[in-house]
Each structure stands twice: as C-alpha cells, then as structure tokens.
Design a protein around this motif. Structure first.
Motif, PDB file in Angstrom:
ATOM      1  N   GLU A 115      53.614  18.313  13.174  1.00 38.49           N
ATOM      2  CA  GLU A 115      52.747  19.263  13.229  1.00 38.49           C
ATOM      3  C   GLU A 115      51.584  19.458  13.658  1.00 38.49           C
ATOM      4  N   LYS A 116      50.666  20.198  14.146  1.00 39.26           N
ATOM      5  CA  LYS A 116      49.494  20.344  14.281  1.00 39.26           C
ATOM      6  C   LYS A 116      49.248  21.315  13.733  1.00 39.26           C
ATOM      7  N   ILE A 117      48.190  21.708  13.157  1.00 39.74           N
ATOM      8  CA  ILE A 117      47.614  22.970  12.660  1.00 39.74           C
ATOM      9  C   ILE A 117      46.135  23.246  12.282  1.00 39.74           C
ATOM     10  N   LEU A 118      45.454  23.987  13.528  1.00 36.52           N
ATOM     11  CA  LEU A 118      44.746  24.353  13.387  1.00 36.52           C
ATOM     12  C   LEU A 118      43.606  24.303  12.448  1.00 36.52           C
ATOM     13  N   LEU A 119      42.565  23.520  12.826  1.00 38.05           N
ATOM     14  CA  LEU A 119      41.801  23.842  11.258  1.00 38.05           C
ATOM     15  C   LEU A 119      40.174  24.176  11.346  1.00 38.05           C
ATOM     16  N   ASN A 120      40.042  25.299  10.715  1.00 39.53           N
ATOM     17  CA  ASN A 120      38.318  26.060  11.103  1.00 39.53           C
ATOM     18  C   ASN A 120      37.475  25.376  10.607  1.00 39.53           C
ATOM     19  N   ASN A 121      37.768  24.638   9.212  1.00 38.76           N
ATOM     20  CA  ASN A 121      36.819  23.551   9.060  1.00 38.76           C
ATOM     21  C   ASN A 121      37.769  22.744   7.776  1.00 38.76           C
ATOM     22  N   ILE A 122      37.474  21.515   7.523  1.00 36.90           N
ATOM     23  CA  ILE A 122      38.354  20.005   7.234  1.00 36.90           C
ATOM     24  C   ILE A 122      38.297  21.137   5.439  1.00 36.90           C
ATOM     25  N   ASP A 123      37.729  22.021   5.169  1.00 34.86           N
ATOM     26  CA  ASP A 123      38.271  22.650   3.766  1.00 34.86           C
ATOM     27  C   ASP A 123      39.656  22.989   3.559  1.00 34.86           C
ATOM     28  N   GLU A 124      40.056  23.278   5.364  1.00 35.97           N
ATOM     29  CA  GLU A 124      41.401  24.530   4.929  1.00 35.97           C
ATOM     30  C   GLU A 124      42.332  23.323   4.931  1.00 35.97           C
ATOM     31  N   ILE A 125      41.888  22.464   4.607  1.00 36.98           N
ATOM     32  CA  ILE A 125      42.887  20.887   4.489  1.00 36.98           C
ATOM     33  C   ILE A 125      43.557  21.363   3.646  1.00 36.98           C
ATOM     34  N   PHE A 126      43.042  21.628   2.048  1.00 40.20           N
ATOM     35  CA  PHE A 126      44.087  21.841   1.068  1.00 40.20           C
ATOM     36  C   PHE A 126      44.615  23.120   1.200  1.00 40.20           C
TER      37      PHE A 126
END
Length: 350
Positions: A324-335
């Motif tokens: 499942e692909k999740i759109l990120l605005n920046n890599i910090d959103e991985i948390f």
C-alpha cells in the motif's frame, strides 16, 4: 544494550581472559555464567538457574549436569560445561545421557568459546548426535546470533525453536558438504557439471581429472563473486573505474542511493528497533524503489521507499504482502505510520 552488542562485548572478554583460565570452574565463572546472563536468566536465582542439577541415570544416582535453566519448576535447557581448551567433539555423550533422563528439550554443550545446541528431532527424548545450532565467540556470525536470540528468556518458545531447528540442522549439514566440495571436489560433484557442458561422447577418467580443477576454480570464483556483490550492496560502494581500451564504454551504475533515502532508512530503523535487533534490518536499493528487509530476505519486506520522483511514497505491507503506497509530504511523516511498519515485523515474527 542490544543483544548482538552484548555478544560482541563477551567475545572481547573471552579473548582477553581465556589464557588465564586454568580450570573448568574458572571457565564457568568467567565465560559461561555471563553468557547465561546475556540470555536473560539470573544465575543466582535457583528458580531460573540450578547449578549441579541432579540427573539420575537408572541405578547410577547422583549424576549432575553443570547447569539447568528452569521454567515453571522444570528444566528446559541442560548445560554441560568443559574447560575452554577442551575439544567438544569428544564430550557430547555425557550430555546425551543426561538429556535422556530429564524432560528438558534442549541440551547445550560448551567450553565457554563454542556453544552447541542439541534437541531430539530424530527420536523423542533421545538427543540427536548432531547439534542444530553452533555459536562461536571467536567467529560471531549474525545469522547464528539471530537464532541464539530465540533462547533469550523473553523470547523463549519451545515450539518455535523446534520448528526452526530441523531446517537449521540440515542447512548446516548442506553448507558443510558444499565447503568440502569447494575445497576438494568429489567425482560425483565434478561429473554433475561435466555432464552438462562436455561435448564428448564418453566422460573418461582423464576427462574427469581435467574437469576437477576447472570445477574447483569455477565454483570458488562463483562464491567469491557472490560475496563481493553482497559486500558492495551492503556498503553501497560505487564501482571503481576499470581501465579499458579506447573502443570500450564505461558504464556507471544506474542505482544511486540518495541522502534522503539514507535518512529515511535511519528513520525506519529507529522505528523497528523496538521489536527486532537492528542487525536483522537491511536495505536493498533498486532503480524503482529503496527496499527495507528483515533478515536480508526478499520475502520479508518491512517497507519500501519511493523517493526519486516528484511525489514521494512510503510502501507498507499487509498480511498478504500486498503493498500500500502512502503519499508523503516529507520523510519525517514516516514516523506517523510506525504502526503500519511494525505490523509487517509482527507478521514475520509470528
């Protein structure tokens, strides 16, 4: 401190102290008791570890095994100890006798440097002749450390260990056969390859002699190539330029690990370290995505990073291993998606 780090610290202790250990008792106190503690057991609590555990053998009473690790009042691991200079190959019979008269499912034979784990895969309550796991403090291998971690008090599950023991035992035997064949190829091994590539009508003794050296060189080179490729991938080294003639073309690797991917990988590592030892977490960069795996196994994807296009995505996996692909605005959103990342870990660990 992480499990692997503790093992490496004890490895340094082994190297420093062993020459000063003149007796079996000294080996037990300096090397083996600290090992038991790394597994999470209190060596000073008789409800967890009993020294000189009585294992009566028929009419022969008072026989004692050096240690028994206990669970719910019953022995689960019997430990037979030897002086660090002793060759373990000649001492398994004693542990074999103890194993047969107790309810323990695992026997451990050790000299404080090498640790051999046995169980009863071939016949119930009869200890196998061959160990299914060996750990060597003079040559620590991460895959062995991963299996050893299953014996920690907090992780100990008899059924899980037994289920993996059979595969471990036979894979170890296969690796030993391969190593022997690489060093000194047998006629059957040479004939296997010769039949597939030799164009002559009859494979004579002379032909086999010629192919023996060819097979030996080719198989050794193949394994070296595999090792080198894995090292280059793990360390993410760029290929060094090779001198070529003026008509040749120098090709550059199409896979480039970016600083953003490296930073995102560290974020994922910080998330999963609460569930698994970081030595089990590895990365594989491809042209289409940056993959993060458990146990360096393509069948155990933790997540994928798609960061090289305008839109950045985190790929997470469900129980069916569908991404499942999740759109990120920046890599910090991985948390924010830690739970989804950890779900993959839990699936594989179950």
């Amino acid at each position: 401190m992480e499990f692997l780090s503790k093992l490496k610290t004890l490895s340094e202790r082994v190297e420093t102290l062993k020459e000063n250990l003149q007796t079996e008792e000294a080996t037990k106190n300096a090397l083996i008791m600290p090992f038991i503690q790394i597994l999470g057991y209190d060596v000073f609590n008789p409800m967890e570890v009993i020294p000189e555990f009585t294992a009566d053998l028929g009419i022969k009473k008072g026989e004692k095994v050096d240690y028994a690790i206990m669970q719910n009042g019953k022995p689960i691991i019997l430990i037979e100890c030897k002086h660090w200079k002793e060759n373990l190959d000649i001492h398994s019979s004693q542990l074999h006798r103890y194993f047969n008269v107790t309810k323990a499912r695992f026997g451990l034979l050790t000299n404080g440097v090498k640790y051999r784990f046995y169980t009863d895969l071939e016949e119930n309550n009869i200890m196998d002749k061959e160990a299914f796991l060996e750990f060597d403090f003079e040559n620590i291998k991460e895959n062995a450390a991963i299996e050893l971690k299953k014996f920690q008090k907090e992780n100990f599950d008899i059924d899980k260990i037994i289920n993996s023991a059979s595969g471990l035992k036979y894979s170890t035997a296969i690796k030993e056969i391969l190593m022997n064949e690489l060093a000194d190829p047998s006629e059957e091994f040479v004939r296997f390859f010769t039949k597939q590539i030799y164009t002559g009508k009859v494979i004579t003794k002379k032909v086999l002699e010629e192919f023996t050296e060819i097979v030996k060189k080719a198989t050794n080179q193949a394994f070296k190539d595999i090792v080198n490729d894995r090292l280059q991938s793990a360390l993410n080294k760029e290929t060094e330029p090779i001198e070529e003639d003026e008509n040749s073309v120098k090709e550059e690797s199409k896979v480039v690990t970016t600083e953003e991917e490296t930073e995102a990988f560290q974020i994922v590592r910080s998330i999963v370290r609460t569930k698994v030892d970081l030595s089990r977490v590895s990365a594989r960069d491809t042209q289409s995505y940056f993959g993060i795996l458990l146990d360096d196994n393509n069948r155990k994807p933790i997540c994928r990073l798609h960061l090289n296009n305008c839109n950045k995505y985190l790929g997470v996996f469900n129980q069916d291993k569908k991404e499942e692909k999740i759109l990120l605005n920046n890599i910090d959103e991985i948390f924010q998606y830690s739970d989804k990342i950890l779900e993959a870990i839990l699936i594989y660990e179950q």
